[in-house]
Write a protein that holds these residues in place. Structure first.
Motif, PDB file in Angstrom:
ATOM      1  N   ALA A 238       0.831  -1.193   0.000  1.00 52.90           N
ATOM      2  CA  ALA A 238       0.000   0.000   0.000  1.00 52.90           C
ATOM      3  C   ALA A 238       0.872   1.252   0.000  1.00 52.90           C
ATOM      4  CB  ALA A 238      -0.911  -0.007   1.218  1.00 52.90           C
ATOM      5  N   ILE A 239       0.585   2.150  -0.913  1.00 54.60           N
ATOM      6  CA  ILE A 239       1.297   3.432  -1.014  1.00 54.60           C
ATOM      7  C   ILE A 239       0.249   4.535  -1.032  1.00 54.60           C
ATOM      8  CG2 ILE A 239       2.907   4.840  -2.328  1.00 54.60           C
ATOM      9  CD1 ILE A 239       4.188   2.295  -1.360  1.00 54.60           C
ATOM     10  N   PRO A 240       0.205   5.401  -0.030  1.00 49.32           N
ATOM     11  CA  PRO A 240      -0.816   6.445  -0.007  1.00 49.32           C
ATOM     12  C   PRO A 240      -0.464   7.625  -0.905  1.00 49.32           C
ATOM     13  CG  PRO A 240       0.589   6.631   1.925  1.00 49.32           C
ATOM     14  CD  PRO A 240       1.052   5.401   1.177  1.00 49.32           C
ATOM     15  N   SER A 241      -1.500   8.310  -1.352  1.00 46.20           N
ATOM     16  CA  SER A 241      -1.360   9.643  -1.966  1.00 46.20           C
ATOM     17  C   SER A 241      -0.446   9.677  -3.183  1.00 46.20           C
ATOM     18  CB  SER A 241      -0.856  10.651  -0.921  1.00 46.20           C
ATOM     19  OG  SER A 241      -1.664  10.612   0.228  1.00 46.20           O
ATOM     20  N   LEU A 242      -0.601   8.719  -4.077  1.00 47.42           N
ATOM     21  CA  LEU A 242       0.260   8.688  -5.258  1.00 47.42           C
ATOM     22  C   LEU A 242      -0.041   9.838  -6.214  1.00 47.42           C
ATOM     23  CD1 LEU A 242       0.601   4.882  -6.091  1.00 47.42           C
ATOM     24  CD2 LEU A 242       2.442   6.477  -5.519  1.00 47.42           C
ATOM     25  N   VAL A 243      -1.296  10.284  -6.270  1.00 52.87           N
ATOM     26  CA  VAL A 243      -1.602  11.421  -7.147  1.00 52.87           C
ATOM     27  C   VAL A 243      -0.840  12.655  -6.679  1.00 52.87           C
ATOM     28  CG1 VAL A 243      -3.396  12.969  -8.001  1.00 52.87           C
ATOM     29  CG2 VAL A 243      -3.883  10.534  -7.767  1.00 52.87           C
ATOM     30  N   LEU A 244      -0.883  12.934  -5.380  1.00 54.24           N
ATOM     31  CA  LEU A 244      -0.186  14.095  -4.845  1.00 54.24           C
ATOM     32  C   LEU A 244       1.323  13.970  -5.031  1.00 54.24           C
ATOM     33  CD1 LEU A 244      -2.295  14.592  -1.602  1.00 54.24           C
ATOM     34  CD2 LEU A 244      -2.295  16.068  -3.626  1.00 54.24           C
ATOM     35  N   THR A 245       1.840  12.758  -4.875  1.00 48.71           N
ATOM     36  CA  THR A 245       3.272  12.540  -5.108  1.00 48.71           C
ATOM     37  C   THR A 245       3.624  12.845  -6.558  1.00 48.71           C
ATOM     38  OG1 THR A 245       3.392  10.851  -3.380  1.00 48.71           O
ATOM     39  CG2 THR A 245       5.139  10.842  -5.035  1.00 48.71           C
ATOM     40  N   GLY A 246       2.774  12.392  -7.486  1.00 48.44           N
ATOM     41  CA  GLY A 246       3.019  12.674  -8.895  1.00 48.44           C
ATOM     42  C   GLY A 246       2.945  14.155  -9.211  1.00 48.44           C
ATOM     43  N   LEU A 247       1.985  14.846  -8.621  1.00 50.59           N
ATOM     44  CA  LEU A 247       1.883  16.293  -8.840  1.00 50.59           C
ATOM     45  C   LEU A 247       3.125  17.000  -8.313  1.00 50.59           C
ATOM     46  CD1 LEU A 247      -1.844  17.012  -7.900  1.00 50.59           C
ATOM     47  CD2 LEU A 247      -0.844  16.875 -10.187  1.00 50.59           C
ATOM     48  N   ARG A 248       3.620  16.538  -7.197  1.00 51.25           N
ATOM     49  CA  ARG A 248       4.843  17.138  -6.650  1.00 51.25           C
ATOM     50  C   ARG A 248       6.008  16.978  -7.620  1.00 51.25           C
ATOM     51  NH1 ARG A 248       7.907  15.442  -1.016  1.00 51.25           N
ATOM     52  NH2 ARG A 248       9.837  16.530  -1.463  1.00 51.25           N
ATOM     53  N   VAL A 249       6.137  15.789  -8.200  1.00 50.26           N
ATOM     54  CA  VAL A 249       7.213  15.538  -9.159  1.00 50.26           C
ATOM     55  C   VAL A 249       7.052  16.438 -10.379  1.00 50.26           C
ATOM     56  CG1 VAL A 249       8.219  13.803 -10.699  1.00 50.26           C
ATOM     57  CG2 VAL A 249       7.569  13.168  -8.371  1.00 50.26           C
ATOM     58  N   VAL A 250       5.820  16.581 -10.860  1.00 52.04           N
ATOM     59  CA  VAL A 250       5.560  17.445 -12.018  1.00 52.04           C
ATOM     60  C   VAL A 250       5.961  18.887 -11.703  1.00 52.04           C
ATOM     61  CG1 VAL A 250       3.746  18.430 -13.471  1.00 52.04           C
ATOM     62  CG2 VAL A 250       3.747  15.975 -12.963  1.00 52.04           C
ATOM     63  N   ALA A 251       5.571  19.365 -10.539  1.00 57.62           N
ATOM     64  CA  ALA A 251       5.892  20.746 -10.164  1.00 57.62           C
ATOM     65  C   ALA A 251       7.393  20.971 -10.081  1.00 57.62           C
ATOM     66  CB  ALA A 251       5.230  21.082  -8.834  1.00 57.62           C
ATOM     67  N   GLN A 252       8.108  19.991  -9.556  1.00 64.23           N
ATOM     68  CA  GLN A 252       9.561  20.113  -9.443  1.00 64.23           C
ATOM     69  C   GLN A 252      10.243  20.005 -10.802  1.00 64.23           C
ATOM     70  OE1 GLN A 252      10.277  16.973  -6.554  1.00 64.23           O
ATOM     71  NE2 GLN A 252      10.414  18.447  -4.879  1.00 64.23           N
ATOM     72  N   SER A 253       9.687  19.180 -11.675  1.00 62.82           N
ATOM     73  CA  SER A 253      10.312  18.946 -12.985  1.00 62.82           C
ATOM     74  C   SER A 253       9.985  20.034 -14.006  1.00 62.82           C
ATOM     75  CB  SER A 253       9.834  17.589 -13.548  1.00 62.82           C
ATOM     76  OG  SER A 253      10.124  16.535 -12.665  1.00 62.82           O
ATOM     77  N   HIS A 254       8.886  20.750 -13.796  1.00 61.50           N
ATOM     78  CA  HIS A 254       8.438  21.718 -14.785  1.00 61.50           C
ATOM     79  C   HIS A 254       8.094  23.054 -14.122  1.00 61.50           C
ATOM     80  CE1 HIS A 254       8.204  18.734 -18.036  1.00 61.50           C
ATOM     81  NE2 HIS A 254       7.761  17.908 -17.125  1.00 61.50           N
ATOM     82  N   PRO A 255       9.112  23.758 -13.618  1.00 59.04           N
ATOM     83  CA  PRO A 255       8.837  25.068 -12.996  1.00 59.04           C
ATOM     84  C   PRO A 255       8.241  26.066 -13.971  1.00 59.04           C
ATOM     85  CG  PRO A 255      11.201  24.729 -13.335  1.00 59.04           C
ATOM     86  CD  PRO A 255      10.553  23.409 -13.585  1.00 59.04           C
ATOM     87  N   GLU A 256       8.409  25.831 -15.269  1.00 63.14           N
ATOM     88  CA  GLU A 256       7.873  26.760 -16.267  1.00 63.14           C
ATOM     89  C   GLU A 256       6.334  26.797 -16.244  1.00 63.14           C
ATOM     90  OE1 GLU A 256       8.159  22.771 -18.351  1.00 63.14           O
ATOM     91  OE2 GLU A 256       9.366  23.929 -16.928  1.00 63.14           O
ATOM     92  N   LEU A 257       5.710  25.770 -15.667  1.00 65.66           N
ATOM     93  CA  LEU A 257       4.256  25.749 -15.579  1.00 65.66           C
ATOM     94  C   LEU A 257       3.716  26.946 -14.806  1.00 65.66           C
ATOM     95  CD1 LEU A 257       3.572  21.983 -14.751  1.00 65.66           C
ATOM     96  CD2 LEU A 257       3.075  23.142 -16.904  1.00 65.66           C
TER      97      LEU A 257
END
Length: 260
Positions: A238-257
């Motif tokens: 069980a891994i909680p909050s995978l959507v939020l983890t993915g959003l965090r990665v996106v935000a870190q990888s794409h500051p231009e957003l």
């Protein structure tokens, strides 16, 4: 400070990541995380108004009404900010989206895949997200979202048979893998629903391992995960909050957003 919002079909989760910490499966990577029903969105305003938020990233699969409600509260709390809506595309944060029409993939599924890949890089992954619907998706060791399957969630399955859904958690916990054949109707329905869910997950896991000839790590998340996990024969974690983890990665990888 970064505010992440995951609007699902029944609940909205929001979180503040610890941007100095490496994303992991522990709550130590998060400064705060909350979950609320759609009709409780008014309660977030008092919390948000106290936060020094400078960026907002939203995944929403709950429709326009929920999106508008979230944006209204964000505008009240952070009038100078323009929230960014995360949507699925062909490639984000190093994840290639192999859906036939990449933009048609639910943003929650794509964010989940990105989050799982960040936690377990270069591994074959099967990700079961068990909420209103259950999705079973594949991420290859090369970082490709390969697609998946969608089936009714555990509660939705039980509701379709109109039997004791209010007591679903209690009944679900009483079902044993070694004794799938119940001697009463309520437990028979719940046993059938549980084994339909876990059977789909385990069959997908077996099929992927046969397809690739490699071991596949099975992850499970979502509100129904605690009821299904004991019935997955020790083959899932069980891994909680995978959507939020993915959003965090996106935000870190794409500051231009977040560039205005």
């Amino acid at each position: 400070m970064l505010l992440l919002i995951d609007a699902g079909n029944t609940r909205v989760k929001w979180a503040l990541p610890d941007e100095q910490a490496v994303p992991d499966t522990r709550l130590s990577a998060w400064l705060r995380m909350e979950s609320l029903a759609h009709d409780a969105l008014d309660t977030v305003l008092a919390d948000w108004q106290t936060l020094p938020v400078s960026r907002v990233l939203i995944s929403n699969v709950a429709g326009d009404v929920v999106q508008q409600a979230i944006e209204q509260r964000l505008a009240q709390a952070f009038p100078a900010l323009s929230p960014v809506r995360f949507r699925s595309t062909a490639c984000v944060a190093g994840m290639e989206n192999h859906y036939r029409f990449p933009e048609k993939l639910g943003s929650d599924r794509f964010a989940t895949a990105i989050g799982a890949r960040a936690l377990y890089p270069q591994q074959e992954l099967l990700i079961a997200t068990c909420g209103t619907a259950t999705t079973v998706d594949i991420v290859s060791s090369a970082g490709h979202f390969e697609g998946g399957m969608i089936l009714p969630g555990l509660k939705l399955m039980a509701e379709s048979l109109a039997k004791q859904t209010a007591q679903l958690p209690q009944v679900a916990e009483s079902i044993q893998v070694s004794q799938p054949f119940a001697d009463n109707t309520d437990q028979a329905i719940v046993s059938g629903c549980i084994h339909a869910q876990t059977g789909a997950i385990l069959q997908a896991l077996q099929a992927r391992e046969q397809q690739t000839g490699q071991p596949v790590r099975c992850l499970i998340s979502g509100g129904a995960a605690p009821y299904l996990l004991p019935h997955l024969q020790g083959k899932a974690e069980a891994i909680p909050s995978l959507v939020l983890t993915g959003l965090r990665v996106v935000a870190q990888s794409h500051p231009e957003l977040f560039q205005q």
